[in-house]
Design an enzyme around this catalytic site. Structure first.
Site, PDB file in Angstrom:
ATOM      1  N   HIS A   5     -24.902  -5.129   0.928  1.00  0.00           N
ATOM      2  CA  HIS A   5     -24.117  -5.091   2.171  1.00  0.00           C
ATOM      3  C   HIS A   5     -22.672  -5.402   1.817  1.00  0.00           C
ATOM      4  O   HIS A   5     -22.403  -6.342   1.073  1.00  0.00           O
ATOM      5  CB  HIS A   5     -24.648  -6.101   3.188  1.00  0.00           C
ATOM      6  CG  HIS A   5     -23.894  -6.048   4.489  1.00  0.00           C
ATOM      7  ND1 HIS A   5     -24.108  -5.070   5.421  1.00  0.00           N
ATOM      8  CD2 HIS A   5     -22.920  -6.825   4.991  1.00  0.00           C
ATOM      9  CE1 HIS A   5     -23.287  -5.239   6.445  1.00  0.00           C
ATOM     10  NE2 HIS A   5     -22.552  -6.315   6.213  1.00  0.00           N
ATOM     11  N   LEU A  64     -31.944  -6.536  10.453  1.00  0.00           N
ATOM     12  CA  LEU A  64     -30.811  -5.953   9.734  1.00  0.00           C
ATOM     13  C   LEU A  64     -29.888  -7.030   9.139  1.00  0.00           C
ATOM     14  O   LEU A  64     -29.444  -7.934   9.840  1.00  0.00           O
ATOM     15  CB  LEU A  64     -30.002  -5.076  10.705  1.00  0.00           C
ATOM     16  CG  LEU A  64     -28.855  -4.284  10.077  1.00  0.00           C
ATOM     17  CD1 LEU A  64     -29.384  -3.267   9.084  1.00  0.00           C
ATOM     18  CD2 LEU A  64     -28.032  -3.604  11.157  1.00  0.00           C
ATOM     19  N   ASP A  65     -29.591  -6.904   7.853  1.00  0.00           N
ATOM     20  CA  ASP A  65     -28.611  -7.764   7.177  1.00  0.00           C
ATOM     21  C   ASP A  65     -28.974  -9.234   7.242  1.00  0.00           C
ATOM     22  O   ASP A  65     -28.099 -10.104   7.190  1.00  0.00           O
ATOM     23  CB  ASP A  65     -27.191  -7.554   7.767  1.00  0.00           C
ATOM     24  CG  ASP A  65     -26.716  -6.117   7.585  1.00  0.00           C
ATOM     25  OD1 ASP A  65     -27.170  -5.469   6.632  1.00  0.00           O
ATOM     26  OD2 ASP A  65     -25.891  -5.665   8.396  1.00  0.00           O
ATOM     27  N   ASP A  66     -30.267  -9.511   7.369  1.00  0.00           N
ATOM     28  CA  ASP A  66     -30.681 -10.893   7.522  1.00  0.00           C
ATOM     29  C   ASP A  66     -31.680 -11.328   6.456  1.00  0.00           C
ATOM     30  O   ASP A  66     -32.215 -12.434   6.496  1.00  0.00           O
ATOM     31  CB  ASP A  66     -31.296 -11.080   8.916  1.00  0.00           C
ATOM     32  CG  ASP A  66     -31.341 -12.539   9.307  1.00  0.00           C
ATOM     33  OD1 ASP A  66     -30.283 -13.186   9.216  1.00  0.00           O
ATOM     34  OD2 ASP A  66     -32.433 -13.025   9.663  1.00  0.00           O
ATOM     35  N   GLY A 109     -23.791  -5.787  10.193  1.00  0.00           N
ATOM     36  CA  GLY A 109     -23.717  -4.543  10.964  1.00  0.00           C
ATOM     37  C   GLY A 109     -22.727  -3.566  10.381  1.00  0.00           C
ATOM     38  O   GLY A 109     -22.387  -3.627   9.197  1.00  0.00           O
TER      39      GLY A 109
END
Lengths: 284, 284, 284, 284
Positions: C192, C227-229, C201
């Protein structure tokens, strides 16, 4: 980011005196130029003034270049001026190791450097296919102890024929002679795989491992007649521990070398680097 | 490094237009000033021009300050000007944690900041002796939920009486109200113990530990009415691993906080920071 | 550096109890194994013991793997064991951006990762030629809003047929569904382009530019349904200033993304990463 | 973080052989000890095994210390063992510069180092008041060219009388003789204000400025008879540009020196550093 209209970049230096900023910016304004960036530096001890100025010109770029140079001369300053129309012609020197070569070639393909990569010159055939894969001209010039002079003559002829203005030694494993550097007469950027001045000379990662340092480094510098002693453009380091073998240092070092050399090349090609004495002024 | 003769520093910003560099430097040159440093920035998208210029003035510093401000206004630019004769008056707000307090107090004693540290204001008595040990005036203003308004009034009165021009929150553990910030009307610098905007709000090291990040950070910013959302001046990070407990993060974070806050304070006091919108331009 | 004789690597975790180090190392010693590296960690709060141990085995590697797993179970510990004979099968997911793709492909060619890169899967044809130039199988699986389910089924079938054990999202610009991750059942590593949890995000460099941060980051993490976690493997940052446009952040970010993703992939493939909860233990 | 019950830490090294991890951990387990941390390293080339192991002991700490040492000897290994009951006795040597002195003294006051700071010894009176302000014993031992031998004898007598086990040179501006180091016989940690081996000897920031490096460094190392050549414990660097004068390097360097020396002292006092040859193994 270059503007769409023609821009000029000037790198100036000379004896400091009051009013230099005003006299340079005033000249540009009078000729209806528009300054995009201007950065200056005074070396207080040496009494030297340095400036990088980038402007949109309303006139013919070539004529303005000449006019600016003449104006700078009246201020007692040496000026290097280049236009956004000019795309510098660059050659890479490589040997067997491909990491810096691939890194730079991919950046050129991605449009990171606004210049022409006109030749890859190597003393080994290892990277020939890769170079051609990138659409780059590859020239094999083998070097051994006996033919070094002849090889350098061949390299110089190539550079001259191709109109090369900057040479990048991307882990080229031969030392260029003082004669070569003088004949070429243009900048040569080298990447040394240590934090100079520590570990100059051969096998720097072995030296670093033997000394037990906790950081390894890489240094991009202009090549001069004295080995590993030229003006430094950029340096960086990475942390290592007792767990890292020499091979680990070499592997970690490859990433450092790529980043440091690419940054130095970018600054150089954007006309951000002024050499004076053994040092550089980098207007970043 | 300040020059021996009186110097002025101006921070300017306003709508971009051709000739600004020439018109500022030309004005200074005409009045026989000598530019020591000049740095400018154009925000291409917003069309805003920013400049920091520092010059030796041949005239009376106070008169020149006013004259420069007037000149800037004719160019449509807001200007903050200050003279090397002026030593800014600063107050530290602290609570119990002493690391940033000691670090800043020792830097002041060492002469790193050319300004006056005129008061230490705290909601706890813990650092009173240490402050007096440094020869600093210590003011205890206890704060609890019911007396917050009264406490802020007392703090404001103190700041006003002392002529304070900048407040530094050196790990002050109370949120200053929007009303306080508005009444004070001068810059307030805060150190937040995370890499903002990650982990805003309370207990950021606990949050960072729970999320399993591999780097912790610290952020110095100007305080605004919205908590932890003001313009960022400086940030830095340190590497952590799974071996580090929350206590380790707190300990490592103290070193980060000291360095980041001290750097932000230095830039601010040297008139190197321009705020616009939610951002800063730092002329370093 | 792998030893020449067959070695095993085990990643263990389970409830902490006295004697675990002795019981693991004793078992290996009794079977005439020789420990090359051993590293352990106790999460004091959670009471969990983690260990990575690498040893030369005197017996048949496959039989020893099974025997070790059984021994770990008697200690109440889950164990993942793999042999130096095993070369993990990896697939890259890419879209249009080539920087992480080229970086990883070149590292594979240079032998940096002891594993097999068996497929490049993309929703765009842009990198097809480059993949084939590296001698890699390229599979085009276009994705749009309506066919996402079908596309994921096709991707899963490919992964299954090729026996893929790890997927690397090298700037793949589609979010994989929770169903995909569950069906695949093996690790998926994502890069990311921000310092998570800041700027999760879309368009993180735009977010970073708008917020005026002084450092940009990149984060390699295991993909999860949120998402992205997912658990973070590696992060790094680079310094930026007000002079950098969004395009500059994107360019600088590419170098960060390459380095951070490559490091995460290397640790993962060397069996150095243990996931627990939302975090990782990285035995580097 | 120390556990509440008595813990022991052992640092071991000796010729590598199979089973060392098992034989050490087995011995501890048999005596009902509980290993909190264990970390080992094998120098493959030299065939040396290094280990740091920390455990809660069920027996009398002093007896266990002796018993462990005897056990290590049967394995052919040298062992340094210390108990959490033992608080090492430390002396600081300082001269005029106060930054490392204040930094360390404040860390001691904050409880960062679990040890006793029993004396501050200086060749100048400048820091006497500050030392007393921290409640530290200050000893003035002036040194000049003619009395150096006598001064060292006085220092040695002080160290002996106070039972000092570690000396920290916190920017002490005298070189300790080989004879002093031999007589003292315990570790002496020095902070050198450069990235060693670059710029050994005097005025390293002047040397760095003259060479035009882009990073300055600091190095904490054990003092040996050869100046600036002892085993390196920790190093770090900070970025500098052509804008930085020698005075700026000195100022920036102070922050580096504080952080690097404090980290080295912490590792040393937590028994995390093993010296072998010209290098250190740091179990962090």
């Amino acid at each position: 980011m270059r503007a769409a209209s023609p821009t000029l970049v000037a790198l100036l230096h000379g004896p400091d005196q009051p009013g230099l900023v005003a006299k340079v910016s005033g000249w540009i304004f009078e000729r209806r130029g528009n300054i995009l960036h201007a950065d200056q530096h005074r070396d207080m001890e040496a009494g030297v003034f340095f400036q990088r100025v980038e402007w949109e010109t309303a006139g013919d770029p070539v004529a303005e270049e000449d006019a600016f140079r003449a104006h700078a001369a009246t201020l007692g300053m040496a000026a290097r001026v280049s236009s956004s129309f000019h795309r510098a012609r660059v050659a890479l020197f490589v040997s067997k190791a491909g990491h810096c070569f691939h890194d730079l070639a991919l950046r050129w393909k991605a449009g990171e450097f606004s210049s022409e990569l006109v030749a890859v010159i190597s003393n080994h055939p290892d990277l020939a296919d890769a170079a051609r894969g990138y659409g780059l001209a590859f020239h094999l010039v083998p070097v051994d102890e006996r033919n070094k002079g002849a090889a350098e003559s061949e390299q110089l002829a190539l550079l001259r024929n191709l109109g090369v203005e900057t040479v990048i030694l991307a882990r080229y494993m031969q030392v260029l002679s003082a004669g070569f550097l003088k004949s070429f007469g243009n900048p040569v950027i080298n990447i040394h795989h240590s934090f100079l001045p520590a570990f100059a000379g051969g096998k720097p990662y072995h030296q670093a491992h033997a000394r037990g340092v906790k950081l390894i480094g890489a240094t991009a510098h202009y090549a001069t007649a004295e080995l590993d002693d030229g003006p430094i453009i950029q340096q960086d380091v990475a942390r290592v521990t007792h767990r890292h073998s020499v091979e680990d240092l070499v592997r970690k070092g490859r990433d450092l070398e790529k980043i440091v050399l690419a940054q130095a090349v970018r600054w150089h090609l954007e006309n951000r680097v002024l050499v004076y004495g053994r040092k550089t002024v980098v207007f970043d």
